[in-house]
Design a protein around this motif. Sequence first.
Motif, PDB file in Angstrom:
ATOM      1  N   THR A  73       0.825  -1.206   0.000  1.00 36.30           N
ATOM      2  CA  THR A  73       0.000   0.000   0.000  1.00 36.30           C
ATOM      3  C   THR A  73       0.860   1.257   0.000  1.00 36.30           C
ATOM      4  OG1 THR A  73      -1.704  -1.220   1.220  1.00 36.30           O
ATOM      5  CG2 THR A  73      -1.862   1.166   1.213  1.00 36.30           C
ATOM      6  N   TYR A 121      -3.908  -6.441  -3.771  1.00 36.16           N
ATOM      7  CA  TYR A 121      -5.015  -5.635  -3.259  1.00 36.16           C
ATOM      8  C   TYR A 121      -6.391  -6.212  -3.561  1.00 36.16           C
ATOM      9  CZ  TYR A 121      -0.971  -2.559  -3.633  1.00 36.16           C
ATOM     10  OH  TYR A 121       0.290  -2.048  -3.562  1.00 36.16           O
ATOM     11  N   THR A 125      -9.942  -3.274  -5.540  1.00 39.67           N
ATOM     12  CA  THR A 125      -9.140  -2.072  -5.770  1.00 39.67           C
ATOM     13  C   THR A 125      -8.883  -1.944  -7.266  1.00 39.67           C
ATOM     14  OG1 THR A 125      -8.071  -2.362  -3.622  1.00 39.67           O
ATOM     15  CG2 THR A 125      -6.994  -0.890  -5.198  1.00 39.67           C
TER      16      THR A 125
END
Length: 295
Positions: A73, A121, A125
């Motif tokens: 992230t 993710y 996402t």
Amino acid sequence: MKHATRPPRVLSLFLALAMLAPPPAFAAPAEDATALAAFEAGFNEGQAKFDRGEHLEAARTWIAAAANLKETTANRENRAAVYEYVVDAFTRGLQGEKRSEALREAAEALDAYCEAFTRAYGTETPISGKITAARDDFKQRLAAAEAAEAEQAPPIEQPLEGPRDDTPEPLPEPTPPRPWKGLAIGGGVMIGLGVGAAVVAGVGGARGKSLEQQFDSPANMCSLDMPSPDCQGLLDRGKGANSMAIAGAVLAPLLAGAGVALLVVGLKRRGQADKTSFAPALGPGFAGISLRGSF
């Protein structure tokens, strides 16, 4: 030629790097600092190549630079921004390209980035639309290039063949039946059984005679009226031996005779061409006939 969108992208990229930098009071781990330094150096090198018009080399350099940042992230925005630069470099470097090898490099590189992004993710996402659109476009161009190359490939030369002969091959002649063979084999087996029965008769007679001598021996003091347990055992074994001898004596001539009969019939069916002869066979404790012939 300068990259048309370089100033805002470079500014946003380094602003993101500045936001990711830790506060001055805390030192970043050595490996993170090394990775960031390698990433920044690779990014600058790729930009220099792009400015010189070396678009494909710039794309490869930026991909190598992005590999210094793990897909986490914290690095997601930086990696996405670099791959958007990669898309621009591939798009310019492969403009009008028809070769499958060059197009495959771009399609596989962008596809690998999208797969890593989804693994990190999940599907909720979204991936940069610019990257996915370029990936799909390169895949389509790659498929078209491969199809065109397959059509243009020279045909495989087939070896020259002479005139074909459509005449069917003759079937192999069937093996003539030999009904005599089963009779001959069966006759041989029955003669063997007859010989075995004769041997059994001989063994039984010899054992019975030996047991009878033991029963009559004065040393054993056996009496038919009131035999002792040992004498009774001699009597029982003697009876069994006598029964074996009688059975063998009865079966031996029957089996041997039937076997000889089968052999004679079988050999007669075989024909006159075969030479078959019977001869007497004598040996220790044995008397019979022998059969000579070819099968």
